[in-house]
Design a protein around this motif. Structure first.
Motif, mmCIF file in Angstrom:
data_model
loop_
_atom_site.group_PDB
_atom_site.id
_atom_site.type_symbol
_atom_site.label_atom_id
_atom_site.label_comp_id
_atom_site.label_asym_id
_atom_site.label_seq_id
_atom_site.Cartn_x
_atom_site.Cartn_y
_atom_site.Cartn_z
ATOM 1 N N ALA A 61 12.492 24.440 88.014
ATOM 2 C CA ALA A 61 11.388 24.864 88.869
ATOM 3 C C ALA A 61 12.003 25.757 89.940
ATOM 4 C CB ALA A 61 10.692 23.666 89.505
ATOM 5 N N ALA A 62 11.403 26.916 90.127
ATOM 6 C CA ALA A 62 12.021 27.895 91.033
ATOM 7 C C ALA A 62 10.971 28.888 91.501
ATOM 8 C CB ALA A 62 13.133 28.645 90.293
ATOM 9 N N PRO A 63 11.254 29.610 92.596
ATOM 10 C CA PRO A 63 10.315 30.652 93.010
ATOM 11 C C PRO A 63 10.124 31.676 91.885
ATOM 12 C CG PRO A 63 12.335 30.687 94.340
ATOM 13 C CD PRO A 63 12.419 29.502 93.454
ATOM 14 N N ARG A 64 8.952 32.242 91.843
ATOM 15 C CA ARG A 64 8.584 33.141 90.743
ATOM 16 C C ARG A 64 9.606 34.258 90.521
ATOM 17 N NH1 ARG A 64 2.579 35.831 90.014
ATOM 18 N NH2 ARG A 64 3.017 36.894 88.069
ATOM 19 N N LEU A 65 10.075 34.817 91.643
ATOM 20 C CA LEU A 65 11.038 35.922 91.576
ATOM 21 C C LEU A 65 12.243 35.559 90.705
ATOM 22 C CD1 LEU A 65 11.827 38.682 93.117
ATOM 23 C CD2 LEU A 65 13.214 37.189 94.575
ATOM 24 N N ILE A 66 12.756 34.367 90.863
ATOM 25 C CA ILE A 66 13.933 33.930 90.095
ATOM 26 C C ILE A 66 13.498 33.459 88.709
ATOM 27 C CG2 ILE A 66 15.913 32.356 90.025
ATOM 28 C CD1 ILE A 66 15.738 32.117 93.073
ATOM 29 N N LEU A 67 12.415 32.685 88.666
ATOM 30 C CA LEU A 67 12.014 32.089 87.385
ATOM 31 C C LEU A 67 11.694 33.141 86.331
ATOM 32 C CD1 LEU A 67 11.438 28.894 86.633
ATOM 33 C CD2 LEU A 67 9.378 30.031 85.843
ATOM 34 N N GLU A 68 11.088 34.241 86.752
ATOM 35 C CA GLU A 68 10.737 35.298 85.784
ATOM 36 C C GLU A 68 11.968 35.827 85.059
ATOM 37 O OE1 GLU A 68 6.611 37.245 87.493
ATOM 38 O OE2 GLU A 68 8.485 38.368 87.749
ATOM 39 N N GLN A 69 13.052 35.973 85.801
ATOM 40 C CA GLN A 69 14.286 36.493 85.183
ATOM 41 C C GLN A 69 14.946 35.419 84.317
ATOM 42 O OE1 GLN A 69 14.617 39.714 85.374
ATOM 43 N NE2 GLN A 69 12.889 39.703 86.795
ATOM 44 N N ASP B 269 3.793 26.032 91.065
ATOM 45 C CA ASP B 269 2.685 26.579 90.285
ATOM 46 C C ASP B 269 3.072 26.528 88.804
ATOM 47 O OD1 ASP B 269 0.926 28.175 88.931
ATOM 48 O OD2 ASP B 269 1.251 29.965 90.169
ATOM 49 N N PRO B 270 2.329 25.761 87.988
ATOM 50 C CA PRO B 270 2.705 25.615 86.572
ATOM 51 C C PRO B 270 2.727 26.943 85.817
ATOM 52 C CG PRO B 270 0.617 24.469 87.042
ATOM 53 C CD PRO B 270 1.148 24.965 88.355
ATOM 54 N N ASP B 271 1.980 27.928 86.265
ATOM 55 C CA ASP B 271 1.919 29.201 85.532
ATOM 56 C C ASP B 271 3.105 30.112 85.820
ATOM 57 O OD1 ASP B 271 -0.402 28.750 84.099
ATOM 58 O OD2 ASP B 271 -1.630 29.217 85.871
ATOM 59 N N HIS B 272 3.725 29.964 86.981
ATOM 60 C CA HIS B 272 4.746 30.952 87.362
ATOM 61 C C HIS B 272 6.051 30.375 87.868
ATOM 62 C CE1 HIS B 272 1.684 33.962 86.891
ATOM 63 N NE2 HIS B 272 0.916 33.342 87.759
ATOM 64 N N THR C 163 6.287 27.035 70.775
ATOM 65 C CA THR C 163 5.335 27.023 71.895
ATOM 66 C C THR C 163 5.532 28.344 72.649
ATOM 67 O OG1 THR C 163 6.874 26.093 73.522
ATOM 68 C CG2 THR C 163 5.648 24.525 72.148
ATOM 69 N N SER C 164 4.789 28.545 73.722
ATOM 70 C CA SER C 164 5.058 29.748 74.516
ATOM 71 C C SER C 164 6.468 29.602 75.110
ATOM 72 C CB SER C 164 3.999 29.930 75.601
ATOM 73 O OG SER C 164 4.146 28.912 76.545
ATOM 74 N N ASN C 165 7.066 30.714 75.484
ATOM 75 C CA ASN C 165 8.472 30.692 75.930
ATOM 76 C C ASN C 165 8.723 29.679 77.042
ATOM 77 O OD1 ASN C 165 8.464 34.214 75.473
ATOM 78 N ND2 ASN C 165 9.466 32.739 74.143
ATOM 79 N N ALA C 166 7.851 29.655 78.008
ATOM 80 C CA ALA C 166 8.076 28.781 79.175
ATOM 81 C C ALA C 166 7.741 27.325 78.879
ATOM 82 C CB ALA C 166 7.255 29.271 80.356
ATOM 83 N N GLY C 167 7.107 27.071 77.737
ATOM 84 C CA GLY C 167 6.757 25.695 77.379
ATOM 85 C C GLY C 167 5.252 25.495 77.327
ATOM 86 N N LEU C 168 4.846 24.350 76.788
ATOM 87 C CA LEU C 168 3.415 24.037 76.689
ATOM 88 C C LEU C 168 2.795 23.980 78.084
ATOM 89 C CD1 LEU C 168 3.588 21.032 74.176
ATOM 90 C CD2 LEU C 168 2.499 23.260 73.720
ATOM 91 N N LYS C 169 1.645 24.600 78.209
ATOM 92 C CA LYS C 169 0.973 24.597 79.522
ATOM 93 C C LYS C 169 0.755 23.155 80.022
ATOM 94 C CE LYS C 169 -1.759 25.957 82.921
ATOM 95 N NZ LYS C 169 -2.675 26.965 83.254
#
Ligand code: PLP
Length: 389
Positions: A247-255, A87-90, A62-68
């Motif tokens: 689940a985390a703020p985008r800043l942390i989740l991206e890393q 936000d499910p996307d980020h 699936t995509s890295n973060a998981g199925l949408k």
């Protein structure tokens, strides 16, 4: 030949939980109350969804973060059950169990020397994962007199200029302790004042018996400071599917996602499809399992009282944490003798930190039939120690 191993990994001891199970697996008629794993099968409609996904040939990454679709369900679940919006996307990623989420969160947040506050007794992975992420674990010893909750005083005592992260392990494995909203609010105040971040391990959020679980991420100003960890193992009896999320703020989740991308790629595809069914139609299953655990919890509490084993009342997870201090033995000695003499396996409290000395972790994720037999053996053992038999 040079030493092929890193000093860091060699100095980390293996988990103290396993030792007893290796003995149990070879002992005839032994009963284990040791494993932290639901005794229920994964509900059939969830398994069916996994099977169906295989029939449809959904056997790819699936995509890295998981199925949408799954990320959308996770966010709507977190909103519906705990009042937090992600936000499910980020802001959410699907992981290989809560275990991977803990590891990845620590690796994404720590620089060498950063201190991580770890309340103990608690789950066995926080300390080694902190060390593997170059951080420095700092233990906060929780006490029975506080019902094994984290108090503001205990937290303040251990904060230094190097403190970066606080692990919040509630509902707790192994004590069964929970923290309610008013108690979390006091912790949150300190976290903001001292500019800390939280890794909140909420894997037992569905298993509370005295009221609804509160996530610290839902308190004002806390979402941006919190990595919320949850998963399917405990609430939906899905340990072997190896599925969790952060689940985390985008800043942390991206890393975090980068680490997951390179180390794991993606969580198991079949399990992700099954998990969608769990979140969409699994509430009644969770409710039924929770009721059954609660029945066992009350049974055990009563049985311990009757045999004179002191035990504070746990309101979460599926563990009791009775004190054996009055017998003048270490937890390890008690557990070893109980296994040898009565063939019942429990886990010494010290497997979850030094301050677990004098306690045992007894899991009630076992059938009442097994619990009854185990309890009658424990009672016989206690009577023997008390000189009554
Ligand atoms: C407190 C706690 N967190 C995390 C985990 C990891 O669970 P999993 O990786 O199966 O989601 C466990 C498992 O026992 C646990 O007790």
């Amino acid at each position: 030949m040079r030493n092929p191993l890193s000093d860091r990994i060699v100095t980390i001891p293996p988990s103290g939980i396993r030792k007893f199970f290796d003995i149990v697996s070879e002992m005839k008629d032994a009963i284990s109350l040791g494993v932290g794993e639901p005794d229920f099968d994964t509900p059939w409609h969830i398994r069916e969804e996994g099977i169906y996904s295989l029939e449809k040939g959904r056997t790819f990454y699936t995509s890295n973060a998981g199925l949408k679709e799954l990320k959308v369900e996770i966010c709507s679940y977190l909103n519906r059950r705990f009042g937090v919006f992600y936000d499910p996307d980020h802001e959410v990623m699907v992981t290989v169990g809560g275990s991977e989420a803990i590891d990845v969160a620590l690796r994404a947040m720590l620089d060498p020397g950063d201190e991580v506050l770890i309340p103990q007794p608690s789950y066995v992975s926080y300390v080694p994962c902190t060390i593997l992420a170059n951080g420095v674990p700092v233990i906060i010893e929780l006490e029975e007199k506080d019902e094994f909750k984290l108090t503001p005083e205990k937290l303040l005592e251990k904060i230094t200029p190097k403190t970066k992260v606080l692990v919040l392990p509630f509902p707790n494995n192994p004590t069964g302790a929970v923290m309610v909203k008013e108690e979390l609010e006091k912790i949150a105040e300190i976290v903001v004042e001292k500019d800390l971040f939280i890794i909140s391990d909420e894997i037992y959020a569905e298993l509370t018996y005295g009221g609804e679980h509160t996530t610290i991420a839902a308190l004002p100003g806390m979402k941006e400071r919190t990595v919320l960890i949850n998963g399917f193992s405990k609430s939906y009896a899905m340990t072997g599917w190896r599925l969790g999320y952060a689940a985390a703020p985008r800043l942390i989740l991206e890393q975090m996602l980068k680490i997951h991308q390179f180390a794991i790629m993606c969580a198991p595809t079949t399990s992700q499809y099954a998990a969608i069914a769990a979140l969409r139609d699994g509430d009644k299953d969770v409710q039924a399992m929770r009721e059954s655990y609660d029945q066992r919890r009350r049974y055990l509490k009563h049985a311990f009282e009757e045999m004179g084993l002191e035990c504070f009342e746990p309101y979460g997870a599926f563990y009791m944490f009775p004190s054996i201090k009055r017998f003048g033995m270490t937890s390890d000695e008690f557990a070893t003798r109980l296994l040898r003499e009565e063939k019942v396996a429990v886990v010494p409290g010290t497997a979850f930190g030094d301050c677990g000395e004098g306690f045992l972790r007894v899991s009630y994720a076992y059938s009442l039939k097994n619990l009854k037999e185990a309890l009658s053996r424990i009672s016989r053992f206690v009577n023997k120690l008390d000189g009554k038999a």
